[in-house]
Design a protein around this motif. Structure first.
Motif, PDB file in Angstrom:
ATOM      1  N   ARG A  55      39.044 -68.280  -3.875  1.00 30.02           N
ATOM      2  CA  ARG A  55      39.673 -69.105  -4.909  1.00 30.02           C
ATOM      3  C   ARG A  55      40.846 -68.352  -5.523  1.00 30.02           C
ATOM      4  NH1 ARG A  55      35.215 -69.583  -9.042  1.00 30.02           N
ATOM      5  NH2 ARG A  55      34.547 -67.608  -8.120  1.00 30.02           N
ATOM      6  N   GLU A  57      42.498 -67.696  -9.327  1.00 35.27           N
ATOM      7  CA  GLU A  57      42.342 -67.853 -10.768  1.00 35.27           C
ATOM      8  C   GLU A  57      43.567 -67.297 -11.473  1.00 35.27           C
ATOM      9  OE1 GLU A  57      38.745 -66.340 -12.420  1.00 35.27           O
ATOM     10  OE2 GLU A  57      37.482 -67.856 -11.443  1.00 35.27           O
ATOM     11  N   PRO A  68      34.480 -66.331  -3.356  1.00 34.94           N
ATOM     12  CA  PRO A  68      34.098 -67.745  -3.346  1.00 34.94           C
ATOM     13  C   PRO A  68      33.030 -68.054  -4.395  1.00 34.94           C
ATOM     14  CG  PRO A  68      34.114 -66.857  -1.117  1.00 34.94           C
ATOM     15  CD  PRO A  68      34.260 -65.695  -2.050  1.00 34.94           C
ATOM     16  N   GLN A  93      42.654 -75.173  -6.350  1.00 33.98           N
ATOM     17  CA  GLN A  93      42.672 -73.789  -5.885  1.00 33.98           C
ATOM     18  C   GLN A  93      41.704 -72.910  -6.679  1.00 33.98           C
ATOM     19  OE1 GLN A  93      46.885 -73.090  -6.290  1.00 33.98           O
ATOM     20  NE2 GLN A  93      46.709 -72.233  -8.341  1.00 33.98           N
ATOM     21  N   CYS A  94      41.256 -73.404  -7.822  1.00 31.43           N
ATOM     22  CA  CYS A  94      40.237 -72.672  -8.573  1.00 31.43           C
ATOM     23  C   CYS A  94      38.843 -72.927  -8.007  1.00 31.43           C
ATOM     24  CB  CYS A  94      40.278 -73.071 -10.045  1.00 31.43           C
ATOM     25  SG  CYS A  94      40.123 -74.840 -10.335  1.00 31.43           S
ATOM     26  N   GLN A  95      38.725 -73.853  -7.023  1.00 30.56           N
ATOM     27  CA  GLN A  95      37.434 -74.143  -6.386  1.00 30.56           C
ATOM     28  C   GLN A  95      37.345 -73.535  -4.991  1.00 30.56           C
ATOM     29  OE1 GLN A  95      37.616 -78.445  -6.702  1.00 30.56           O
ATOM     30  NE2 GLN A  95      36.071 -78.411  -8.338  1.00 30.56           N
ATOM     31  N   ALA A  96      38.381 -73.734  -4.180  1.00 27.62           N
ATOM     32  CA  ALA A  96      38.414 -73.163  -2.829  1.00 27.62           C
ATOM     33  C   ALA A  96      39.806 -73.342  -2.263  1.00 27.62           C
ATOM     34  CB  ALA A  96      37.382 -73.830  -1.919  1.00 27.62           C
ATOM     35  N   LEU A  97      40.169 -72.470  -1.323  1.00 37.06           N
ATOM     36  CA  LEU A  97      41.504 -72.510  -0.730  1.00 37.06           C
ATOM     37  C   LEU A  97      41.544 -73.322   0.558  1.00 37.06           C
ATOM     38  CD1 LEU A  97      42.750 -68.879  -1.413  1.00 37.06           C
ATOM     39  CD2 LEU A  97      42.885 -70.933  -2.843  1.00 37.06           C
ATOM     40  N   HIS A 117      45.297 -73.607   1.789  1.00 33.88           N
ATOM     41  CA  HIS A 117      46.266 -73.214   0.767  1.00 33.88           C
ATOM     42  C   HIS A 117      47.378 -72.379   1.384  1.00 33.88           C
ATOM     43  CE1 HIS A 117      47.851 -71.726  -3.057  1.00 33.88           C
ATOM     44  NE2 HIS A 117      47.141 -72.685  -3.651  1.00 33.88           N
TER      45      HIS A 117
END
Length: 409
Positions: A55, A57, A68, A93-97, A117
């Protein structure tokens, strides 16, 4: 509880985090698709490539890649027309790429899109992951997958270049930062998903262009680039000399030692080409000039250093605001994808997702994607969420230029 940091994003990766940019690799298939096997394949892909499950942040001093979440987002399955845009996709993108999205159109038509991403993906790594996904799927649909060994988290291009003695040039500090298009990426979500307008050439025209490139001793990408410039000049009623053409160059095979497909995130250099010619120039003339600039830039090291020119402290996003700019990326040929019996892959195209653009779409430069699947070349152009009619005009002008160029032989 604070997530474990993998590493901070490098300057070359930061713009994609600010704009929350995901690239979608959409495969169209016909036949029987085993959804359970595809979910298993996607889980294996994320184990193999830890960057896909990581992720991003926002921190006080920038952005970090972090480990992750305990529960990764599941594969999404929806029903609807294959041609429809994925307007219900919500990528954070704060959850998964990454995210795998499967759309079912009737009994046996499918669109399987891997969103990845852009901070951990360029065209080479993206297509490699698509090929690996389908290899895992084929194995899973025919039996059990073997243990998947994870790869290390990839390095930024800055570290890869430094390890090979390539440093930021001293004069780079004198280069002013380029203004970029503003996006609303405050919540870290890619809330706008776009399917670019597309020109898919016939196999006959593709073959004719390949033959033309060999006769003229200019690369196929050079020919297409020349056609893009002529089309843009015609559409804008502008001179060729007023345009600026920017495009990335994959550095992996052009560094010593070479860089593996797994080693880096966005391992690209960049070229900015100002065409010197007017309307009488041909696509071959323009293509040769572009190819020559790439050769000279690689020989001098300018292309290799170009990724190091982003100023420290830059707050810019992905899309530069440069008058009469044209951008393009050549994805090359999609590798052969493995499939089990009863399932046929018949097409491939791009998807793009990002935070909403705060600027007017009329002010945004066209971004072309060039790729090949099977025996057909495709040229796509991102319309930035608007101006579909003008992008269709672009494609019509471009096709006419390509056909006239090969018919003039």
């Amino acid at each position: 509880m604070t997530a474990t940091t993998i590493r901070p994003l490098a300057l070359s990766e930061l713009p994609f985090a600010r704009d929350c940019v995901y690239i979608g690799y959409a495969v169209r298939a016909r036949g029987a698709l085993d959804l359970a096997a595809m979910a298993t394949a996607y889980d294996a892909l994320r184990r193999r490539y830890p960057a896909l499950g990581a992720r991003i942040e926002r921190r006080r001093d920038g952005f970090d890649f972090v480990e992750p979440a305990e529960l990764l987002p599941e594969m999404v399955v929806s029903d609807g027309p294959a041609e429809a845009v994925f307007d219900e996709v919500d990528l954070g993108q704060c959850q998964a790429l990454s995210q795998l999205w499967v759309r079912r159109d009737g009994a046996d038509e499918w669109v399987i899109t891997l969103f990845s991403h852009h901070s951990v993906t360029d065209s080479a790594t993206g297509q490699d992951r698509v090929a690996q996904l389908w290899a895992y799927y084929t194995t899973a649909s025919e039996g059990a997958l073997d243990t998947v060994e994870p790869l290390p988290f990839p390095s930024p291009v800055e570290e890869i270049l430094a390890a090979r003695g390539i440093q930021r040039p001293a004069w780079a500090d004198q280069v002013p930062a380029t203004a970029t298009v503003r996006t609303d990426g405050v919540d870290g979500r890619a809330r706008v998903v776009r399917q670019p307008e597309r020109l898919r050439l016939t196999s006959e025209l593709t073959t004719a262009l390949i033959d033309f490139s060999r006769r003229e001793q200019v690369s196929l990408n050079g020919l297409i680039s020349g056609a893009l410039l002529l089309a843009e000049a015609q559409l804008r009623d502008a001179s060729l000399a007023s345009l600026l053409y920017m495009f990335p160059v994959d550095l992996r095979a052009r560094l010593d030692p070479k860089v593996s497909i797994y080693e880096g995130t966005v391992v690209l250099g960049f070229v900015a080409h100002a065409p010197a010619g007017e309307g009488a120039a041909t696509i071959a003339d323009l293509g040769r000039a572009i190819n020559e600039q790439v050769r000279e830039g690689l020989d001098s090291g300018v292309v290799q250093q170009s990724s190091l020119l982003i100023p420290d402290g830059s707050e810019g996003g992905v899309v530069p605001q440069i008058p009469r700019l044209v951008t393009a990326s050549n994805w090359g040929r999609l590798p052969q994808l493995l499939t089990p019996a009863g399932l046929d892959i018949h097409d491939f195209h791009s998807m793009l997702a990002s935070a909403p653009v705060a600027d007017s779409p009329q002010d945004l430069p066209p971004n072309y994607i060039i790729s090949s699947f099977g025996d057909r070349l495709s040229i796509e152009v991102d319309h930035h969420g608007g101006l579909v009619a003008s992008q269709q005009d672009r494609m019509g002008i471009l096709e006419t230029i390509l056909r006239q160029s090969v018919s003039a032989l």
